[in-house]
Design a protein around this motif. Structure first.
Motif, short mmCIF file in Angstrom:
data_model
loop_
_atom_site.label_atom_id
_atom_site.label_comp_id
_atom_site.label_asym_id
_atom_site.label_seq_id
_atom_site.Cartn_x
_atom_site.Cartn_y
_atom_site.Cartn_z
N LYS A 59 0.85 -1.21 -0.12
CA LYS A 59 0.02 0.08 0.20
C LYS A 59 0.82 1.19 -0.10
CE LYS A 59 -3.41 2.49 2.53
NZ LYS A 59 -4.08 2.93 3.80
N ASP A 60 2.04 1.23 0.97
CA ASP A 60 2.53 2.51 1.16
C ASP A 60 4.02 2.17 1.33
OD1 ASP A 60 2.82 5.20 1.44
OD2 ASP A 60 2.04 5.18 3.45
N ALA A 61 4.81 3.00 1.23
CA ALA A 61 6.45 3.13 1.43
C ALA A 61 6.28 4.45 2.29
CB ALA A 61 7.14 3.12 0.61
N THR B 96 0.77 4.05 16.34
CA THR B 96 -0.53 4.96 16.47
C THR B 96 -0.42 6.19 15.70
OG1 THR B 96 -0.36 4.34 18.86
CG2 THR B 96 -1.71 6.08 18.35
N SER B 97 -1.45 6.66 14.97
CA SER B 97 -1.59 7.54 14.05
C SER B 97 -2.80 8.31 14.40
CB SER B 97 -1.34 7.16 12.71
OG SER B 97 -2.14 6.18 12.37
N GLY B 98 -2.79 9.60 14.02
CA GLY B 98 -3.80 10.63 14.24
C GLY B 98 -4.92 10.33 13.24
N HIS B 99 -6.27 9.98 13.72
CA HIS B 99 -7.41 9.82 12.77
C HIS B 99 -7.68 11.01 11.96
CE1 HIS B 99 -11.59 9.09 11.37
NE2 HIS B 99 -11.32 8.01 11.20
N GLU C 226 -8.35 12.13 7.54
CA GLU C 226 -9.35 12.71 7.08
C GLU C 226 -9.00 13.97 6.14
OE1 GLU C 226 -11.30 13.51 10.70
OE2 GLU C 226 -12.70 12.03 10.47
N LEU C 227 -8.06 14.74 6.84
CA LEU C 227 -7.55 15.82 6.14
C LEU C 227 -6.67 15.67 4.92
CD1 LEU C 227 -6.14 17.63 9.40
CD2 LEU C 227 -8.21 18.43 8.09
N GLU C 228 -6.08 14.65 4.87
CA GLU C 228 -5.38 14.06 3.48
C GLU C 228 -6.20 13.26 2.79
OE1 GLU C 228 -1.67 12.85 5.35
OE2 GLU C 228 -1.48 14.69 6.57
N ASN C 229 -7.45 12.97 3.16
CA ASN C 229 -8.44 12.26 2.08
C ASN C 229 -7.69 10.83 2.03
OD1 ASN C 229 -11.03 11.91 1.16
ND2 ASN C 229 -10.18 12.76 -1.00
N GLU C 230 -7.39 10.28 2.89
CA GLU C 230 -6.56 8.99 2.71
C GLU C 230 -7.49 7.94 3.35
OE1 GLU C 230 -3.50 8.10 1.57
OE2 GLU C 230 -3.19 9.86 0.54
N PRO C 231 -7.44 6.78 2.84
CA PRO C 231 -8.36 5.56 3.51
C PRO C 231 -7.49 4.98 4.64
CG PRO C 231 -7.21 4.71 1.53
CD PRO C 231 -6.76 6.35 1.28
#
Length: 146
Positions: free
Chosen positions: A23-25, A48-51, A55-60
């Motif tokens: 998905k990501d690097a 842990t990441s901020g939900h 939302e702000l970056e429009n990422e799933p």
């Protein structure tokens, strides 16, 4: 071919995986080399990441079963992780057991490091930190480190 793709292809070849993608690097947090080393050593099995940032970056949101490549501060791939589980909850409800799975220190250290990180990141969006901010807690397994 990008280094991340070469790294991914080595892993897939070694494990006879076909038609599977990552998905990501990405780099972990404020100290990417230290955190990447903890993953390679098997000491860091959660993050842990901020939900709000999704939302702000429009990422799933991350999903169980997804693969990601962990990068060091030089954007060199050092590990591949596979997400085991994802839980969304207020930060002040994250268990000590989960915080310890991040491999960075005790619960007080985890709280302070995350609060400082989130405060700095939230400033970018003119937002304030709150102890009950919603966070995304991922558990993962390191499946490859080259």
């Amino acid at each position: 071919m990008k280094k991340t793709d070469v790294f991914w292809n080595e892993y897939c070849s070694l494990h006879q995986l076909e038609n599977v993608t990552y998905k990501d690097a990405f780099q972990f947090g404020a100290e990417p080399d230290w955190l990447a080393d903890l993953v390679v050593e098997g000491k860091k099995t959660a993050t842990t990441s901020g939900h709000v940032f999704y939302e702000l970056e429009n990422e799933p949101l991350p999903q169980a079963g997804e693969y990601s490549i962990v990068l060091n501060s030089s954007d060199e791939p050092v590990a591949i992780i596979k997400i085991d589980s994802v839980e969304v909850l207020p930060m002040d409800e994250v268990s000590e057991e989960f915080a310890l799975a991040e491999g960075e220190g005790d619960y007080a250290f985890w709280w302070e490091a995350h609060e400082n990180f989130f405060r700095n990141e939230l400033k970018t969006y003119n937002l304030e930190f709150a102890p009950n901010m919603v966070v995304v807690c991922e558990r993962f397994t390191k499946v490859y480190s080259g």
